[in-house]
Design a protein around this motif. Sequence first.
Motif, PDB file in Angstrom:
ATOM      1  N   LEU A   1      18.924   0.680 -12.657  1.00 25.19           N
ATOM      2  CA  LEU A   1      18.159  -0.397 -13.288  1.00 25.19           C
ATOM      3  C   LEU A   1      17.570  -1.330 -12.233  1.00 25.19           C
ATOM      4  N   ILE A   2      18.325  -1.554 -11.166  1.00 24.03           N
ATOM      5  CA  ILE A   2      17.827  -2.382 -10.065  1.00 24.03           C
ATOM      6  C   ILE A   2      16.677  -1.679  -9.364  1.00 24.03           C
ATOM      7  N   VAL A   3      16.796  -0.368  -9.182  1.00 19.99           N
ATOM      8  CA  VAL A   3      15.715   0.414  -8.572  1.00 19.99           C
ATOM      9  C   VAL A   3      14.424   0.235  -9.379  1.00 19.99           C
ATOM     10  N   LEU A   4      14.514   0.374 -10.687  1.00 17.07           N
ATOM     11  CA  LEU A   4      13.336   0.230 -11.543  1.00 17.07           C
ATOM     12  C   LEU A   4      12.736  -1.164 -11.432  1.00 17.07           C
ATOM     13  N   THR A   5      13.598  -2.171 -11.353  1.00 19.76           N
ATOM     14  CA  THR A   5      13.130  -3.554 -11.223  1.00 19.76           C
ATOM     15  C   THR A   5      12.398  -3.764  -9.910  1.00 19.76           C
ATOM     16  N   VAL A   6      12.971  -3.245  -8.821  1.00 22.44           N
ATOM     17  CA  VAL A   6      12.343  -3.388  -7.509  1.00 22.44           C
ATOM     18  C   VAL A   6      11.017  -2.639  -7.475  1.00 22.44           C
ATOM     19  N   TRP A   7      10.963  -1.484  -8.111  1.00 20.74           N
ATOM     20  CA  TRP A   7       9.697  -0.736  -8.183  1.00 20.74           C
ATOM     21  C   TRP A   7       8.601  -1.591  -8.822  1.00 20.74           C
ATOM     22  N   ILE A   8       8.934  -2.235  -9.916  1.00 23.66           N
ATOM     23  CA  ILE A   8       7.949  -3.074 -10.608  1.00 23.66           C
ATOM     24  C   ILE A   8       7.473  -4.199  -9.696  1.00 23.66           C
ATOM     25  N   ILE A   9       8.418  -4.814  -8.992  1.00 25.84           N
ATOM     26  CA  ILE A   9       8.071  -5.896  -8.063  1.00 25.84           C
ATOM     27  C   ILE A   9       7.118  -5.389  -6.982  1.00 25.84           C
ATOM     28  N   ILE A  10       7.448  -4.238  -6.413  1.00 26.28           N
ATOM     29  CA  ILE A  10       6.631  -3.651  -5.343  1.00 26.28           C
ATOM     30  C   ILE A  10       5.238  -3.297  -5.845  1.00 26.28           C
ATOM     31  N   LEU A  11       5.167  -2.701  -7.025  1.00 28.11           N
ATOM     32  CA  LEU A  11       3.878  -2.319  -7.604  1.00 28.11           C
ATOM     33  C   LEU A  11       2.993  -3.535  -7.840  1.00 28.11           C
ATOM     34  N   VAL A  12       3.577  -4.585  -8.382  1.00 28.72           N
ATOM     35  CA  VAL A  12       2.816  -5.804  -8.680  1.00 28.72           C
ATOM     36  C   VAL A  12       2.358  -6.487  -7.396  1.00 28.72           C
ATOM     37  N   ILE A  13       3.261  -6.634  -6.434  1.00 33.88           N
ATOM     38  CA  ILE A  13       2.921  -7.300  -5.180  1.00 33.88           C
ATOM     39  C   ILE A  13       1.833  -6.532  -4.435  1.00 33.88           C
ATOM     40  N   SER A  14       1.968  -5.222  -4.345  1.00 32.67           N
ATOM     41  CA  SER A  14       0.995  -4.406  -3.609  1.00 32.67           C
ATOM     42  C   SER A  14      -0.389  -4.499  -4.242  1.00 32.67           C
ATOM     43  N   HIS A  15      -0.416  -4.371  -5.560  1.00 32.73           N
ATOM     44  CA  HIS A  15      -1.690  -4.440  -6.280  1.00 32.73           C
ATOM     45  C   HIS A  15      -2.352  -5.802  -6.086  1.00 32.73           C
ATOM     46  N   SER A  16      -1.569  -6.855  -6.197  1.00 26.92           N
ATOM     47  CA  SER A  16      -2.116  -8.209  -6.087  1.00 26.92           C
ATOM     48  C   SER A  16      -2.569  -8.516  -4.661  1.00 26.92           C
ATOM     49  N   TRP A  17      -1.761  -8.130  -3.689  1.00 31.84           N
ATOM     50  CA  TRP A  17      -2.062  -8.435  -2.284  1.00 31.84           C
ATOM     51  C   TRP A  17      -3.369  -7.776  -1.838  1.00 31.84           C
ATOM     52  N   LEU A  18      -3.540  -6.518  -2.192  1.00 32.45           N
ATOM     53  CA  LEU A  18      -4.711  -5.777  -1.715  1.00 32.45           C
ATOM     54  C   LEU A  18      -5.996  -6.122  -2.465  1.00 32.45           C
ATOM     55  N   LYS A  19      -5.884  -6.979  -3.470  1.00 31.41           N
ATOM     56  CA  LYS A  19      -7.097  -7.506  -4.081  1.00 31.41           C
ATOM     57  C   LYS A  19      -7.798  -8.476  -3.140  1.00 31.41           C
ATOM     58  N   LYS A  20      -6.997  -9.134  -2.287  1.00 33.00           N
ATOM     59  CA  LYS A  20      -7.542 -10.158  -1.395  1.00 33.00           C
ATOM     60  C   LYS A  20      -7.585  -9.724   0.068  1.00 33.00           C
ATOM     61  N   PHE A  21      -6.678  -8.827   0.436  1.00 35.03           N
ATOM     62  CA  PHE A  21      -6.550  -8.479   1.844  1.00 35.03           C
ATOM     63  C   PHE A  21      -6.752  -6.987   2.071  1.00 35.03           C
ATOM     64  N   GLN A  22      -7.162  -6.651   3.298  1.00 36.07           N
ATOM     65  CA  GLN A  22      -7.400  -5.247   3.639  1.00 36.07           C
ATOM     66  C   GLN A  22      -6.112  -4.485   3.896  1.00 36.07           C
ATOM     67  N   TYR A  23      -5.117  -5.179   4.440  1.00 34.17           N
ATOM     68  CA  TYR A  23      -3.872  -4.530   4.850  1.00 34.17           C
ATOM     69  C   TYR A  23      -2.676  -5.354   4.392  1.00 34.17           C
ATOM     70  N   GLY A  24      -1.517  -4.683   4.337  1.00 34.35           N
ATOM     71  CA  GLY A  24      -0.283  -5.407   4.118  1.00 34.35           C
ATOM     72  C   GLY A  24       0.018  -6.267   5.341  1.00 34.35           C
ATOM     73  N   PRO A  25       0.849  -7.291   5.209  1.00 34.62           N
ATOM     74  CA  PRO A  25       1.115  -8.189   6.346  1.00 34.62           C
ATOM     75  C   PRO A  25       1.705  -7.501   7.566  1.00 34.62           C
ATOM     76  N   LEU A  26       2.663  -6.590   7.363  1.00 36.90           N
ATOM     77  CA  LEU A  26       3.251  -5.899   8.509  1.00 36.90           C
ATOM     78  C   LEU A  26       2.302  -4.843   9.062  1.00 36.90           C
ATOM     79  N   GLU A  27       1.521  -4.213   8.190  1.00 33.64           N
ATOM     80  CA  GLU A  27       0.507  -3.264   8.658  1.00 33.64           C
ATOM     81  C   GLU A  27      -0.502  -3.980   9.558  1.00 33.64           C
TER      82      GLU A  27
END
Length: 410
Positions: free
Chosen positions: A367-393
Motif C-alpha cells: 500500500l505504501i508502494v502504491l502511495t509513493v507511486w502516485i506521489i512520484i507520478l504527480v510530482i514528475s508530471h507537474s515538474w516537467l510542465k515548467k522545467f526541462q529536466y528534473g532537479p538532479l538531472e
Amino acid sequence: METAKTIIKATSPEQRIISLDLLRGFAVLGILIMNIQSFSAIGAAYINPTAYGDLTGLNKWIWILSELFADSKFMSIFSMLFGVGIIIFTERALKKGRRAGRLHYRRNFWLFLFGMVHAYLIWYGDILVAYSLCAFLAFVFRKLKPKTLLIYSVLFFIVPIIFTVGSGLSIEYWPEETYNQNKQTWMPDAATIDTEMAAMRGNWIEQMDIRIPGAIFLQTFLFFWQTFWRVMSMMLLGMVLYKWGVMSAEKSKSFYLKMGIISLSLGYLFTGTGIIQNFNHNWSMDYSMFVGSMFNYTGSIGVALGYIALVMFFVKSTFGRGLKYMLISVGRMAFTNYILMSIICTFIFYGHGFGLFGKIERTGQILIVLTVWIIILVISHSWLKKFQYGPLEWLWRVLTYWQKQPMKKQ
C-alpha cells in the motif's frame, strides 16, 4: 557566431528517445516493489523471507508475487538502460565535437559521488555507485558488434553462478566459524535483530551503526561477488538490444508480442521453480542462500526481457496515451525519482521520521508502494510542465559539462 564561451547544451527533451524514457519510468517505479522490503525491515529479510515478519496468508502471497514479478527484474532493466545510455551519450557528444571519453568519465565520477552520498547519508541499498564503477569499464565495449557484446554479456553473467553454486557445493568443507557467520547473516538471532531495530528506529546518527557497515558490505564483498558481474552483463546486453533496434521500438508489434510471451514464460518458469524449491527446503541456508538463489538470478533476465518487449509493444500501440505521458515524465526524472523514493521511504520507516521500521507487514508495504507511486507520478508530471529536466538531472548535467544548463522551458 560561436565562441569559446558558447554553452554546450545537454540533450534537449526533443532529442530524447521516447521508448527509453517510458521504459525507464516503468523500471524506476517497479524497483520500489523490492526496495520497500529493505527500507521497512532488517537486511536479512530481503534475502530470506523467513528471517523476519509474518509469512503466512496474504503476506506470503505478497512476498511470492513480489519475488515472481519484481525481484531483480526491474533492476536488470535499469542496468540495460544504463548500457544504452553509454552509447547514446557518447555518440551525441562526438556529433557535437566533444571528447566523448572525457565527458563520460566525468559524468560517472559525479554519479559515483552522488551514489556515495546516497549510500552513507540516506540508504545503504544504493545502486548508483555500482553503476558508475561498471560504466567506467563498460565504455570500452560500446563499439563492439552485437554478437561480440552478447558473448561478453554471457561470460560476465555466469561468473556469479560459478561463485555461488561452487560455494554451496563446498559447504561441508567450510570451517565451523565461517559457516556460523553465514548462518547468522541468513537467520540473525534475536539480539542482532533487536540491535538493528533500535538503530533504524533511532535518530539519523544512530542509524549510521547499520547504514555504514551495510553500504561497505554492498560496495565491497557483494560488489565483487555478484553485483559487478551482473551489472556489467546487463549493461552489455542493453547495448546489444539497442544496436538490434529492440530498445528503441524499431521492431514490429508481432515481434515484441512473441518476444514477450517467450521471455516471460521462461523467466516465470525459472523463478517460480526457485520459489517452490526454496519453500520445499524450508529456506535452509545451505540450499536457499546458494543453489536456491540461482533460479531467480537466471529467471529474472527472462522476465526483464519480457517486460521490455511488452513496454515496446505498448509504445507502438495507440491506446494509453495519458499513461504513456505519465511514465515518460517519470522516466525523464528517473535519477531524481530514485533518490526521492529513498528520502520518502526512509522518512516513513526510520527514526528521524515516523519510525515504522519493522512494524509494517508485507500487505501494508505494498500500500505504501502504491502511495509513493502516485506521489512520484504527480510530482514528475507537474515538474516537467515548467522545467526541462528534473532537479538532479539538471545538476548532473551542469557538473558533467561544467557549464550552466537551461532549466526552465523556453
